[in-house]
Design an enzyme around this catalytic site. Structure first.
Site, PDB file in Angstrom:
ATOM      1  N   TYR A 220       2.057 -10.154   8.881  1.00 12.65           N
ATOM      2  CA  TYR A 220       2.222 -10.897   7.626  1.00 12.65           C
ATOM      3  C   TYR A 220       1.187 -12.003   7.494  1.00 12.65           C
ATOM      4  O   TYR A 220       0.728 -12.287   6.379  1.00 12.65           O
ATOM      5  CB  TYR A 220       3.666 -11.414   7.478  1.00 12.65           C
TER       6      TYR A 220
ATOM      7  N   ARG B 236      -1.817 -10.245   6.213  1.00 16.25           N
ATOM      8  CA  ARG B 236      -1.728  -9.917   4.780  1.00 16.25           C
ATOM      9  C   ARG B 236      -1.904 -11.169   3.931  1.00 16.25           C
ATOM     10  O   ARG B 236      -2.532 -11.138   2.876  1.00 16.25           O
ATOM     11  CB  ARG B 236      -0.412  -9.204   4.476  1.00 16.25           C
TER      12      ARG B 236
ATOM     13  N   GLN C 253       6.805  -6.005  -8.067  1.00 12.07           N
ATOM     14  CA  GLN C 253       7.241  -5.694  -6.695  1.00 12.07           C
ATOM     15  C   GLN C 253       6.262  -6.305  -5.695  1.00 12.07           C
ATOM     16  O   GLN C 253       6.480  -6.235  -4.497  1.00 12.07           O
ATOM     17  CB  GLN C 253       7.282  -4.181  -6.481  1.00 12.07           C
TER      18      GLN C 253
ATOM     19  N   ASP D  90       2.145 -10.604  -3.439  1.00 11.04           N
ATOM     20  CA  ASP D  90       0.956 -11.464  -3.561  1.00 11.04           C
ATOM     21  C   ASP D  90       1.124 -12.414  -4.753  1.00 11.04           C
ATOM     22  O   ASP D  90       2.100 -12.321  -5.502  1.00 11.04           O
ATOM     23  CB  ASP D  90      -0.328 -10.607  -3.664  1.00 11.04           C
TER      24      ASP D  90
ATOM     25  N   HIS E 275      10.369  -8.196  -4.687  1.00 16.58           N
ATOM     26  CA  HIS E 275      10.328  -7.988  -3.231  1.00 16.58           C
ATOM     27  C   HIS E 275       9.897  -9.238  -2.472  1.00 16.58           C
ATOM     28  O   HIS E 275       9.419  -9.156  -1.340  1.00 16.58           O
ATOM     29  CB  HIS E 275       9.431  -6.787  -2.885  1.00 16.58           C
TER      30      HIS E 275
ATOM     31  N   CYS F  77      11.148 -23.163  13.784  1.00 16.54           N
ATOM     32  CA  CYS F  77      11.795 -23.868  12.673  1.00 16.54           C
ATOM     33  C   CYS F  77      11.864 -25.360  13.010  1.00 16.54           C
ATOM     34  O   CYS F  77      12.223 -25.722  14.128  1.00 16.54           O
ATOM     35  CB  CYS F  77      13.192 -23.293  12.462  1.00 16.54           C
TER      36      CYS F  77
ATOM     37  N   CYS G 188      16.223 -26.359  12.778  1.00 13.07           N
ATOM     38  CA  CYS G 188      17.205 -26.037  13.822  1.00 13.07           C
ATOM     39  C   CYS G 188      16.425 -25.761  15.106  1.00 13.07           C
ATOM     40  O   CYS G 188      15.238 -25.480  15.064  1.00 13.07           O
ATOM     41  CB  CYS G 188      18.052 -24.822  13.431  1.00 13.07           C
TER      42      CYS G 188
ATOM     43  N   GLY H 146       0.905   0.737 -11.669  1.00 10.47           N
ATOM     44  CA  GLY H 146       0.599   0.780 -10.247  1.00 10.47           C
ATOM     45  C   GLY H 146       1.777   0.829  -9.302  1.00 10.47           C
ATOM     46  O   GLY H 146       1.716   0.256  -8.224  1.00 10.47           O
TER      47      GLY H 146
ATOM     48  N   ALA I 113      -5.410  -0.017 -13.166  1.00  6.03           N
ATOM     49  CA  ALA I 113      -4.920  -1.251 -13.776  1.00  6.03           C
ATOM     50  C   ALA I 113      -6.052  -2.049 -14.421  1.00  6.03           C
ATOM     51  O   ALA I 113      -5.943  -2.505 -15.558  1.00  6.03           O
ATOM     52  CB  ALA I 113      -4.218  -2.096 -12.717  1.00  6.03           C
TER      53      ALA I 113
HETATM   54  P1  OAD Z   1       3.018   2.221  -3.558  1.00 11.31           P
HETATM   55  O1  OAD Z   1       1.963   2.027  -2.526  1.00 11.31           O
HETATM   56  O2  OAD Z   1       4.210   3.022  -3.211  1.00 11.31           O
HETATM   57  O3  OAD Z   1       2.362   2.893  -4.835  1.00 11.31           O
HETATM   58  C1  OAD Z   1       1.172   2.406  -5.372  1.00 11.31           C
HETATM   59  C2  OAD Z   1       0.896   3.145  -6.660  1.00 11.31           C
HETATM   60  O4  OAD Z   1      -0.262   2.555  -7.248  1.00 11.31           O
HETATM   61  C3  OAD Z   1       0.605   4.634  -6.495  1.00 11.31           C
HETATM   62  O5  OAD Z   1       1.384   5.367  -7.422  1.00 11.31           O
HETATM   63  C4  OAD Z   1      -0.893   4.756  -6.810  1.00 11.31           C
HETATM   64  O6  OAD Z   1      -1.224   5.971  -7.463  1.00 11.31           O
HETATM   65  C5  OAD Z   1      -1.099   3.586  -7.741  1.00 11.31           C
HETATM   66  N1  OAD Z   1      -2.461   3.042  -7.762  1.00 11.31           N
HETATM   67  C6  OAD Z   1      -3.397   3.052  -6.776  1.00 11.31           C
HETATM   68  N2  OAD Z   1      -4.499   2.413  -7.177  1.00 11.31           N
HETATM   69  C7  OAD Z   1      -4.262   1.984  -8.446  1.00 11.31           C
HETATM   70  C8  OAD Z   1      -5.013   1.237  -9.406  1.00 11.31           C
HETATM   71  N3  OAD Z   1      -6.234   0.811  -9.129  1.00 11.31           N
HETATM   72  N4  OAD Z   1      -4.439   0.980 -10.608  1.00 11.31           N
HETATM   73  C9  OAD Z   1      -3.182   1.406 -10.887  1.00 11.31           C
HETATM   74  N5  OAD Z   1      -2.431   2.106 -10.022  1.00 11.31           N
HETATM   75  C10 OAD Z   1      -2.958   2.392  -8.822  1.00 11.31           C
HETATM   76  O7  OAD Z   1       3.381   0.758  -4.112  1.00 11.31           O
HETATM   77  P2  OAD Z   1       4.724   0.252  -4.812  1.00 11.31           P
HETATM   78  O8  OAD Z   1       5.249   1.278  -5.757  1.00 11.31           O
HETATM   79  O9  OAD Z   1       4.443  -1.097  -5.333  1.00 11.31           O
HETATM   80  O10 OAD Z   1       8.156  -2.928  -0.549  1.00 11.31           O
HETATM   81  O11 OAD Z   1       5.668   0.158  -3.562  1.00 11.31           O
HETATM   82  C11 OAD Z   1       6.936  -0.333  -3.695  1.00 11.31           C
HETATM   83  C12 OAD Z   1       7.353  -1.052  -2.448  1.00 11.31           C
HETATM   84  O12 OAD Z   1       7.156  -0.218  -1.298  1.00 11.31           O
HETATM   85  C13 OAD Z   1       6.517  -2.280  -2.103  1.00 11.31           C
HETATM   86  O13 OAD Z   1       6.891  -3.410  -2.867  1.00 11.31           O
HETATM   87  C14 OAD Z   1       6.810  -2.460  -0.659  1.00 11.31           C
HETATM   88  C15 OAD Z   1       6.679  -1.027  -0.189  1.00 11.31           C
HETATM   89  O14 OAD Z   1       7.419  -0.689   0.927  1.00 11.31           O
HETATM   90  C16 OAD Z   1       8.534  -3.691   0.467  1.00 11.31           C
HETATM   91  O15 OAD Z   1       7.773  -4.043   1.351  1.00 11.31           O
HETATM   92  C17 OAD Z   1       9.976  -4.065   0.393  1.00 11.31           C
END
Ligand code: OAD
Length: 278
Positions: A82, A85, A120, A123, A138, A179, A182, A220, A264
């Site tokens: 983390y 990231r 979601q 960042d 998230h 922490c 605590c 995305g 995007a």
């Molecule tokens: P994913 O990595 O599952 O999906 C990313 C999506 O972005 C895919 O459908 C790609 O085709 C699309 N993509 C890639 N490049 C792109 C671009 N330049 N413009 C637009 N779209 C593009 O990401 P999320 O759906 O956000 O959760 O994932 C959901 C959650 O899964 C995250 O928030 C995270 C992960 O596990 C947690 O960590 C709780």
């Protein structure tokens, strides 16, 4: 005209029609909900989770990094991931898609409407582009709290040395910060790990905004993680048009009113073309 040329021409005019239909929906909408996922920040240089080759879950095992059990089993590994990231996000900039959403939000506010963003993404690129974000579904990569007592505390990932995101060398891993409230705990990132509930308030705001929306834009997201993936479907059930911007087809694409197969940074500015030239 050869059949090949005719096919190409038809494909490009269909693309133009789709683009124009999206611009028309944007021009008519006053209450918009934008649901963004990792693809929103991909062109800024933040890796997505599920894209082949580049996605984080292609290289790392989610169950080893994104659960409380994983953190308790190997605190330095998860903490360092983390921190990495956080450092990565601090080193990149919002892209043209983030900036376009800010302009759209400001425009709708001027017109007495509203644009609600529920992301979601953990960042802060929407905020750094100037967008007001209603919900980080998230969580937030830059919010930290104690794993034991829950007290929120500041931690800046750039206050420690730069870390290597491959996590291959255990000697380079960092220990989590203790922490200050605590004696028992260490800080954990304020993200939603697998098995944890989404922030109730933020999720509620997203649902409320969808109840009043006349347009939903999904950018995305693979639509594979619940309950966030159910939000556009709530809108579709109410008859709200959904525009999806994603270079790949997703779980949502066949149901979306319009799927723009683009990124995007290209797609979001493009659908604003009509309202921005008025
Ligand atoms: P994913 O990595 O599952 O999906 C990313 C999506 O972005 C895919 O459908 C790609 O085709 C699309 N993509 C890639 N490049 C792109 C671009 N330049 N413009 C637009 N779209 C593009 O990401 P999320 O759906 O956000 O959760 O994932 C959901 C959650 O899964 C995250 O928030 C995270 C992960 O596990 C947690 O960590 C709780």
């Amino acid at each position: 005209m050869t059949q090949h040329h005719a096919d190409e021409e038809q494909a490009s005019s269909t693309l133009e029609d789709t683009q124009r239909a999206a611009e028309e929906l944007v021009a008519q909408a006053r209450h918009v909900v934008v649901l963004s996922g990792a693809g929103m920040s991909a062109e800024s240089g933040v890796p997505t989770f599920r894209d082949a080759q580049t996605g984080l879950w292609e290289r790392f095992d989610a169950t080893q990094l994104a659960t409380e059990e994983a953190f308790r089993a190997d605190p330095p590994m998860v903490w360092t991931w983390y921190v990495w990231r956080g450092q990565l996000v601090r080193g990149v900039e919002p892209n043209a898609g983030h900036l376009a959403i800010t302009r759209w939000q400001n425009k709708l506010t001027e017109l007495g409407g509203r644009l609600t963003v529920a992301t979601q993404n953990v960042d802060d690129l929407h905020e750094r582009a100037g967008t007001r974000v209603a919900a980080h579904l998230h969580g937030d990569l830059f919010a930290y709290r104690c794993l034991e007592c829950g007290t929120e505390q500041g931690f800046d990932p750039e206050s420690v040395r730069a870390v290597d995101g491959t996590l291959n060398d255990r000697t380079q891993l960092l220990d989590p910060v203790s922490c200050s409230s605590c004696s028992a705990g260490v800080l954990r990132p304020g993200v939603v790990w697998f098995g944890e509930a989404l922030p109730e308030h933020g999720f509620g705001l997203a649902i409320d905004a969808i109840q009043e929306a006349d347009l939903i834009l999904v950018v995305g997201s693979s639509g594979m993680v619940q309950p966030a993936a159910s939000l556009p479907l709530l809108g579709l059930d109410r008859g709200v048009p959904v525009i999806e911007i994603n270079p790949q087809a997703t779980e949502l694409s066949s149901q979306a009113t319009i799927h723009l197969e683009t990124t995007a940074a290209h797609g979001v500015p493009e659908i604003l073309a009509q309202i921005e030239t008025r």
